[in-house]
Structure formats: C-alpha cells, structure tokens
Design an enzyme around this catalytic site. Structure first.
Site, PDB file in Angstrom:
ATOM      1  N   ARG A  72       6.249  31.799 -28.872  1.00  0.00           N
ATOM      2  CA  ARG A  72       6.939  30.827 -28.343  1.00  0.00           C
ATOM      3  C   ARG A  72       7.664  31.254 -26.888  1.00  0.00           C
ATOM      4  O   ARG A  72       8.213  30.414 -26.124  1.00  0.00           O
ATOM      5  CB  ARG A  72       8.252  30.338 -29.366  1.00  0.00           C
ATOM      6  CG  ARG A  72       9.399  29.327 -28.605  1.00  0.00           C
ATOM      7  CD  ARG A  72       9.982  28.514 -29.584  1.00  0.00           C
ATOM      8  NE  ARG A  72      10.584  29.325 -30.870  1.00  0.00           N
ATOM      9  CZ  ARG A  72      11.538  29.972 -30.817  1.00  0.00           C
ATOM     10  NH1 ARG A  72      12.257  30.251 -29.875  1.00  0.00           N
ATOM     11  NH2 ARG A  72      11.789  30.433 -32.163  1.00  0.00           N
ATOM     12  N   TYR A 124       5.880   7.903 -12.443  1.00  0.00           N
ATOM     13  CA  TYR A 124       5.335   7.667 -13.691  1.00  0.00           C
ATOM     14  C   TYR A 124       6.147   7.080 -14.976  1.00  0.00           C
ATOM     15  O   TYR A 124       7.262   7.488 -15.007  1.00  0.00           O
ATOM     16  CB  TYR A 124       4.901   8.937 -14.122  1.00  0.00           C
ATOM     17  CG  TYR A 124       4.214   9.264 -15.506  1.00  0.00           C
ATOM     18  CD1 TYR A 124       2.962   8.460 -15.681  1.00  0.00           C
ATOM     19  CD2 TYR A 124       4.793  10.067 -16.540  1.00  0.00           C
ATOM     20  CE1 TYR A 124       2.492   8.560 -16.949  1.00  0.00           C
ATOM     21  CE2 TYR A 124       4.192   9.985 -17.878  1.00  0.00           C
ATOM     22  CZ  TYR A 124       3.072   9.229 -18.028  1.00  0.00           C
ATOM     23  OH  TYR A 124       2.486   9.316 -19.127  1.00  0.00           O
ATOM     24  N   ASP A 199       7.187  16.435  -8.027  1.00  0.00           N
ATOM     25  CA  ASP A 199       6.194  16.619  -9.048  1.00  0.00           C
ATOM     26  C   ASP A 199       5.039  16.647  -8.225  1.00  0.00           C
ATOM     27  O   ASP A 199       4.586  15.418  -7.455  1.00  0.00           O
ATOM     28  CB  ASP A 199       6.266  15.160  -9.810  1.00  0.00           C
ATOM     29  CG  ASP A 199       5.254  14.854 -10.936  1.00  0.00           C
ATOM     30  OD1 ASP A 199       4.241  15.618 -11.026  1.00  0.00           O
ATOM     31  OD2 ASP A 199       5.370  14.141 -11.894  1.00  0.00           O
ATOM     32  N   LYS A 224      -3.625  16.843 -15.679  1.00  0.00           N
ATOM     33  CA  LYS A 224      -4.513  15.832 -14.846  1.00  0.00           C
ATOM     34  C   LYS A 224      -5.422  16.833 -13.861  1.00  0.00           C
ATOM     35  O   LYS A 224      -6.282  17.489 -14.563  1.00  0.00           O
ATOM     36  CB  LYS A 224      -3.592  15.453 -13.781  1.00  0.00           C
ATOM     37  CG  LYS A 224      -2.231  14.438 -14.625  1.00  0.00           C
ATOM     38  CD  LYS A 224      -2.723  13.470 -15.658  1.00  0.00           C
ATOM     39  CE  LYS A 224      -1.603  13.091 -16.620  1.00  0.00           C
ATOM     40  NZ  LYS A 224      -0.288  12.478 -15.980  1.00  0.00           N
TER      41      LYS A 224
HETATM   42  C1  LIG Z   1       0.909  12.260 -16.533  1.00  0.00           C
HETATM   43  C2  LIG Z   1       2.113  12.462 -15.598  1.00  0.00           C
HETATM   44  C3  LIG Z   1       3.106  13.108 -16.144  1.00  0.00           C
HETATM   45  C4  LIG Z   1       3.397  13.472 -17.647  1.00  0.00           C
HETATM   46  O1  LIG Z   1       2.624  14.515 -17.889  1.00  0.00           O
HETATM   47  P1  LIG Z   1       2.116  14.655 -19.477  1.00  0.00           P
HETATM   48  O2  LIG Z   1       1.259  15.938 -19.332  1.00  0.00           O
HETATM   49  O3  LIG Z   1       1.242  13.452 -19.703  1.00  0.00           O
HETATM   50  O4  LIG Z   1       3.308  14.828 -20.329  1.00  0.00           O
HETATM   51  C5  LIG Z   1       4.115  13.340 -15.153  1.00  0.00           C
HETATM   52  N1  LIG Z   1       4.032  13.013 -13.763  1.00  0.00           N
HETATM   53  C6  LIG Z   1       2.860  12.468 -13.244  1.00  0.00           C
HETATM   54  C7  LIG Z   1       2.721  12.261 -11.794  1.00  0.00           C
HETATM   55  C8  LIG Z   1       1.944  12.239 -14.362  1.00  0.00           C
HETATM   56  O5  LIG Z   1       0.585  11.651 -13.696  1.00  0.00           O
END
Ligand SMILES: *Cc1c(COP(=O)(O)O)cnc(C)c1O
Length: 406
Positions: A72, A124, A199, A224
């Site tokens: 962890r 998002y 982000d 992604k």
């Molecule tokens: C998908 C996404 C998230 C969240 O991420 P997860 O891996 O689905 O928890 C945050 N920011 C953006 C821009 C995203 O496309």
C-alpha cells in the site's frame, strides 16, 4: 514510532530520496518512456521490468529495510512506474493511484474545510461530482466553477473568494475543447498564494508540459492515453515541491488507494508506445476533423488541431501536439441517436485515449452529474457527441462515421 522516524521510513519506502536523474536526463522522451527509470532488472537482466506481485516484504533485521515494507505504501513495480512518469513529466515525484479520481481525491486532502478551489467550468463530470457533492457538500470546502479563458472572470472569482488555495484546470477541456493559457493562470494563482493544478489527461507530457509553464501539480487519469489500451483504471499525481510532496505522501499512504502491482506492470508496458500512439491518433483525428467539417449533417466541430479553432494559436504556442479528442454537434437529436446506434467499429462507450475509437454522448454519459444550467451554458446539448479517435485505419473510421451519419 515517533513522527520523524515515521517520516524517514516513509521517505525510504517510497523512494522519495535517491531519485538520481542524472543517468536519464539527456534522453529523449521515447527513450525515457521505453527504458523507464531503472529499466531492465539489475539482478536477472530481464528486459521487461519484473512484476513484484507481493503484498509485503521481509525485513533483513530490526531497523533494516530493503526499501519496501508493504505494497500500500510502496512496491518495486509501482515505484518503477512512478519514477518513469515523474521523469517524463519533469517532476520531483509521481504517485500512482487506483484511478484518476482517487488521485484527485487524495490531492484534495492538501486542503481543508473553508478553503476554496477555482475549477474550470467545463470539467469531467466525475471530478465535478467529487468536488461539489463530496468535498463541498459534506466536508465544507468551497468550489467555484469559472471560465478560465476569461482572465477577468478569474480575477473576479479571486476577489469573491479570498480563501482560494488552488486553481484546478483541465486543458483542453472536456468536452468543449477550450484551451487555457497555463502560464497566465500560474502567474495569477501564484500572485494570490494559490497553486495551479493541471489535469493533463488529454495531451499527456508528450504533447503538453505544464511544469515548464509554471504549474505546481499535474494530475492524470492514467486510464486514458497513458494506458492507451482500455484495459487498466489508474491515476497519477506528479509534484515538484518537496514540502507539498511530504504532506501529499502522508495522505497517499493513509488513504490506501495505491495502484496494484499488476496494473503498474501493464502501465509500464503501455508507456513504451505512448509517443507513437499519440502521434498516430493525432494524425487520424486530423483526417476525421476534416471529414466532419465538410459533412452536411454536422453543424459544429471542436478539435484543437483545427486551424479554425479559436484557441488554435494558443495551442501551437503552449503544446507540441493537439491530441485526438473531437467533439461535434449533429443537426438533430434524432441524428445523434442514429449515430450511436449505427456505428460498428467505433464503440458507444465512455472513456477515451485507447487504441479502440470510442464515442460518447456527454450530456447523458460523462457529464450526467453536472447540473443542466451548467451544461446548457457550455453548449453540452442533446446534439453533441464526443469522439476519442483510436488507432484503427482512418479510412475505416471515416466509412463507419459516414454510414452512421447518412
Ligand atoms: C477519466 C477522467 C478523469 C477520471 O479518471 P478515472 O481514471 O476514470 O478515475 C479525470 N479527468 C479527466 C480529464 C478524465 O478524462
């Protein structure tokens, strides 16, 4: 265990110290992504970094450590991934989480009740829900969702919220593809003793380098583009400030949402092809953008690589690529329903960035938890689709869209 020995153990376990970047600093992006941080296994020479599928690690003796104690808090495969990500991003340290949402949630623990965060209004949906429904409604934090393309609006929000501690921005935004001036926002945040969190999910460090533009923290949904194969859920935070990192690392260990080792091993495999995937997906996206722009049943196309996009010039200045996310508005809601039903190669599914092309209906799917007033104002309506362009043959993708739009 007293506070300071706990902190030093934490440091040791996570490899917070001993990150010697001199070996790899001169390498290009792809070489870093392929050879990782340690790269091959020093013991066996294995080219693929080993998967340490172990929950716990034996200590040589009392007071001695191999550098690992419990997965962890730190695992060799996860650490190799974190160091590779940190090296690609140009940060001091990356931490890997079991999702992008877990990464963002743990990062928010840097703040407390009464603190305000200014977040982009086009965001998002899951992040909006986390901010608004959880941290605001239950934990007393404050969030104001602002249009970061308008610096006067940001100044007004700062004046209205003197308790602002951070800006949280996605750029390009999801799904309207606005682009924000990262350097201008970093300057504005710093003038007000706030930090800038970017982000970077849509472009990754291959196309956009927020630290070089003044950002303080970079976060990812690694699910992604970084993963790129639609088979792992994962997230990252990358930090460059040691003081912030110490606090965040305590939250990371306490929260318990670390990425498991098998997922980390898959992610190391994914990173090796990140640059080629990004380049080809972008090429495919440019072709599809051209196709959509001339289609009689398509009313609007939003792609940052389109020279007609209002933020095209800013993108070319602050990024080295445009990515492969396209939103487009069809002429009628019925057409949107037809497209979702008729596509054969492109899958009607949430998520993005993978080898498989995916199409989604933001108003109902990814942005369903955002209030209607907000989505209406942004133009997220019942004719808007979001396409994540994959790695298939682009002519097949165009045929698929063409048949679906007919
Ligand atoms: C998908 C996404 C998230 C969240 O991420 P997860 O891996 O689905 O928890 C945050 N920011 C953006 C821009 C995203 O496309």
């Amino acid at each position: 265990m007293d506070e300071s020995s706990f902190a030093s153990l934490a440091k040791e376990i996570a490899g917070l110290t001993g990150i010697d970047r001199t070996r790899n600093d001169a390498w290009g992006y792809s070489t870093k992504a392929i050879h990782g941080y340690q790269g091959r296994d020093p013991q066996t020479g294995a080219i693929s970094y080993p998967l340490y599928q172990s929950a716990t690690f034996a200590h040589p003796a009392l007071g001695e450590s191999t550098g690992f104690a419990y997965s962890r808090c730190g695992n060799p495969t996860v650490l190799e991934l974190e160091n590779t990500i940190a090296q690609l991003e140009g940060g001091l340290k990356a931490l890997a989480f079991s999702s992008g949402t877990a990464a963002i949630s743990t990062l928010l623990k840097l703040f407390g009740s009464g603190d305000c965060i200014l977040a982009c209004d086009d965001i998002y949906g899951g992040t909006y829900r986390l901010f608004h429904d959880v941290y605001q409604d239950r934990y007393g934090m404050e969030f104001d969702f602002v249009d970061f393309t308008d610096l006067d609006a940001v100044r007004a929000a700062l004046a209205a919220h003197p308790n602002t501690r951070a800006f949280f921005v996605e750029t390009p935004t999801n799904p309207m593809m606005h682009v924000f001036d990262i350097r201008a926002l970093a300057d504005l945040a710093h003038q007000h003793n706030a930090i800038l969190v970017v982000d970077n999910t849509f472009l990754t460090s291959y196309f956009q380098r927020p630290f070089d533009l003044g950002a303080d923290v970079v976060v990812y949904s690694g699910t992604k583009y970084l993963c790129g194969h639609n088979d792992v859920i994962c997230g990252f935070t990358v930090l460059k400030d040691e003081t912030l990192l110490q606090r965040h690392f305590t939250d990371y260990m306490s929260e318990g949402s670390a990425l498991p080792p098998f997922e980390a091993w898959l992610m190391l495999r994914s990173l090796k092809t990140l640059s080629v995937r990004m380049d080809r997906q972008e090429q495919n996206a440019c072709r599809i953008c051209e196709f959509l722009k001339q289609h009689p049943h398509v009313a609007d196309v939003y792609y940052v690589g389109d020279p007609d996009h209002p933020d095209y010039e800013l993108s070319t200045r602050q990024c080295s690529g445009f990515g492969a996310m396209i939103s487009f508005r069809v002429d009628t809601h019925q057409r949107l329903l037809d497209v979702l039903e008729r596509v054969k190669i492109i899958a009607f599914a949430e998520s993005l960035g993978g080898t498989e092309s995916l199409i989604t209906f933001p108003q109902v799917q990814t942005h369903g938890s955002i209030p209607d007033e907000m989505t209406d104002a942004l133009g997220i309506d019942d004719r808007l689709l979001r396409l994540s362009v994959g790695l298939e043959d682009v002519d097949d993708l165009i045929s698929d869209l063409s048949a679906a739009l007919a």
